[in-house]
Design a protein around this motif. Structure first.
Motif, PDB file in Angstrom:
ATOM      1  N   GLN A   4      34.058  43.810  35.755  1.00 30.17           N
ATOM      2  CA  GLN A   4      34.072  42.970  34.561  1.00 30.17           C
ATOM      3  C   GLN A   4      33.623  41.566  34.950  1.00 30.17           C
ATOM      4  O   GLN A   4      34.345  40.856  35.645  1.00 30.17           O
ATOM      5  CB  GLN A   4      35.474  42.933  33.958  1.00 30.17           C
ATOM      6  N   ALA A   5      32.426  41.193  34.499  1.00 27.06           N
ATOM      7  CA  ALA A   5      31.880  39.877  34.815  1.00 27.06           C
ATOM      8  C   ALA A   5      32.176  38.897  33.695  1.00 27.06           C
ATOM      9  O   ALA A   5      32.193  39.263  32.520  1.00 27.06           O
ATOM     10  CB  ALA A   5      30.379  39.969  35.034  1.00 27.06           C
ATOM     11  N   CYS A   6      32.385  37.641  34.070  1.00 30.26           N
ATOM     12  CA  CYS A   6      32.610  36.598  33.082  1.00 30.26           C
ATOM     13  C   CYS A   6      32.219  35.248  33.688  1.00 30.26           C
ATOM     14  O   CYS A   6      31.931  35.155  34.874  1.00 30.26           O
ATOM     15  CB  CYS A   6      34.055  36.572  32.618  1.00 30.26           C
ATOM     16  N   GLY A   7      32.220  34.220  32.838  1.00 32.33           N
ATOM     17  CA  GLY A   7      31.928  32.876  33.309  1.00 32.33           C
ATOM     18  C   GLY A   7      30.598  32.319  32.856  1.00 32.33           C
ATOM     19  O   GLY A   7      30.290  31.152  33.125  1.00 32.33           O
ATOM     20  N   GLY A   8      29.803  33.135  32.190  1.00 30.84           N
ATOM     21  CA  GLY A   8      28.522  32.643  31.708  1.00 30.84           C
ATOM     22  C   GLY A   8      28.698  31.649  30.568  1.00 30.84           C
ATOM     23  O   GLY A   8      29.789  31.464  30.048  1.00 30.84           O
ATOM     24  N   GLY A   9      27.606  31.002  30.201  1.00 29.29           N
ATOM     25  CA  GLY A   9      27.649  30.040  29.117  1.00 29.29           C
ATOM     26  C   GLY A   9      26.390  29.209  29.075  1.00 29.29           C
ATOM     27  O   GLY A   9      25.391  29.523  29.733  1.00 29.29           O
ATOM     28  N   LEU A  10      26.452  28.158  28.278  1.00 29.62           N
ATOM     29  CA  LEU A  10      25.325  27.235  28.120  1.00 29.62           C
ATOM     30  C   LEU A  10      25.592  25.978  28.940  1.00 29.62           C
ATOM     31  O   LEU A  10      26.664  25.378  28.836  1.00 29.62           O
ATOM     32  CB  LEU A  10      25.157  26.874  26.640  1.00 29.62           C
ATOM     33  N   VAL A  11      24.603  25.593  29.738  1.00 36.59           N
ATOM     34  CA  VAL A  11      24.752  24.414  30.591  1.00 36.59           C
ATOM     35  C   VAL A  11      23.417  23.690  30.649  1.00 36.59           C
ATOM     36  O   VAL A  11      22.357  24.315  30.525  1.00 36.59           O
ATOM     37  CB  VAL A  11      25.236  24.824  32.001  1.00 36.59           C
ATOM     38  N   GLN A  12      23.478  22.393  30.830  1.00 37.60           N
ATOM     39  CA  GLN A  12      22.251  21.612  30.956  1.00 37.60           C
ATOM     40  C   GLN A  12      21.686  21.746  32.363  1.00 37.60           C
ATOM     41  O   GLN A  12      22.412  22.015  33.323  1.00 37.60           O
ATOM     42  CB  GLN A  12      22.518  20.144  30.651  1.00 37.60           C
ATOM     43  N   ALA A  13      20.396  21.546  32.477  1.00 37.51           N
ATOM     44  CA  ALA A  13      19.748  21.581  33.786  1.00 37.51           C
ATOM     45  C   ALA A  13      20.436  20.585  34.719  1.00 37.51           C
ATOM     46  O   ALA A  13      20.767  19.466  34.315  1.00 37.51           O
ATOM     47  CB  ALA A  13      18.267  21.241  33.643  1.00 37.51           C
TER      48      ALA A  13
END
Length: 126
Positions: A4-13
């Motif tokens: 079960q993978a998690c932790g992704g999201g939207l981030v700035q460069a």
């Protein structure tokens, strides 16, 4: 082995994210682990791998020096610390596992992995 993978999201460069992959079962210390990613319209590619002992790691050239793979066998979890993120790092990230006899072997072939997580989306904006 279920992952079960998690932790992704939207981030700035230039930002950072930490992905986690939790494994079920009693055999986590017997599996080599890896992270792969698949960007839109592209094939899935190897990102990083770690041996069952955690003592050996291997990285794709595109992430070397920016990403760090690690594992906590007591918590059945593998991590991918991603720093200095770039828009080209945008992808769905998958963790994978393979039973491994050798404690120091890193597996980096996609076809060599037997178990896969569901993926977590990382989006890096410019």
């Amino acid at each position: 082995v279920q992952l079960q993978a998690c932790g992704g999201g939207l981030v700035q460069a230039g930002g950072s994210l930490r992905l986690s992959c939790a494994a079920s079962g009693r055999f986590f210390s017997s599996v080599a682990m890896g992270w792969f990613r698949q960007a839109p319209g592209k094939e899935r590619e190897f990102v990083a791998g770690i041996s069952r002992s955690g003592g050996s790691t291997y990285y794709a050239d595109s992430v070397k020096g920016r990403f760090t793979i690690s594992r906590d066998n007591a918590k059945n979890t593998v991590f991918l610390q991603m720093n200095s993120l770039r828009p080209e790092d945008t992808a769905v990230y998958y963790c994978a596992a393979r039973m491994s006899v050798d404690p120091s072997t890193v597996v980096f072939g996609e076809r060599d992995y037997s178990y896969w997580g569901q993926g977590t989306l990382v989006t890096v904006s410019s």
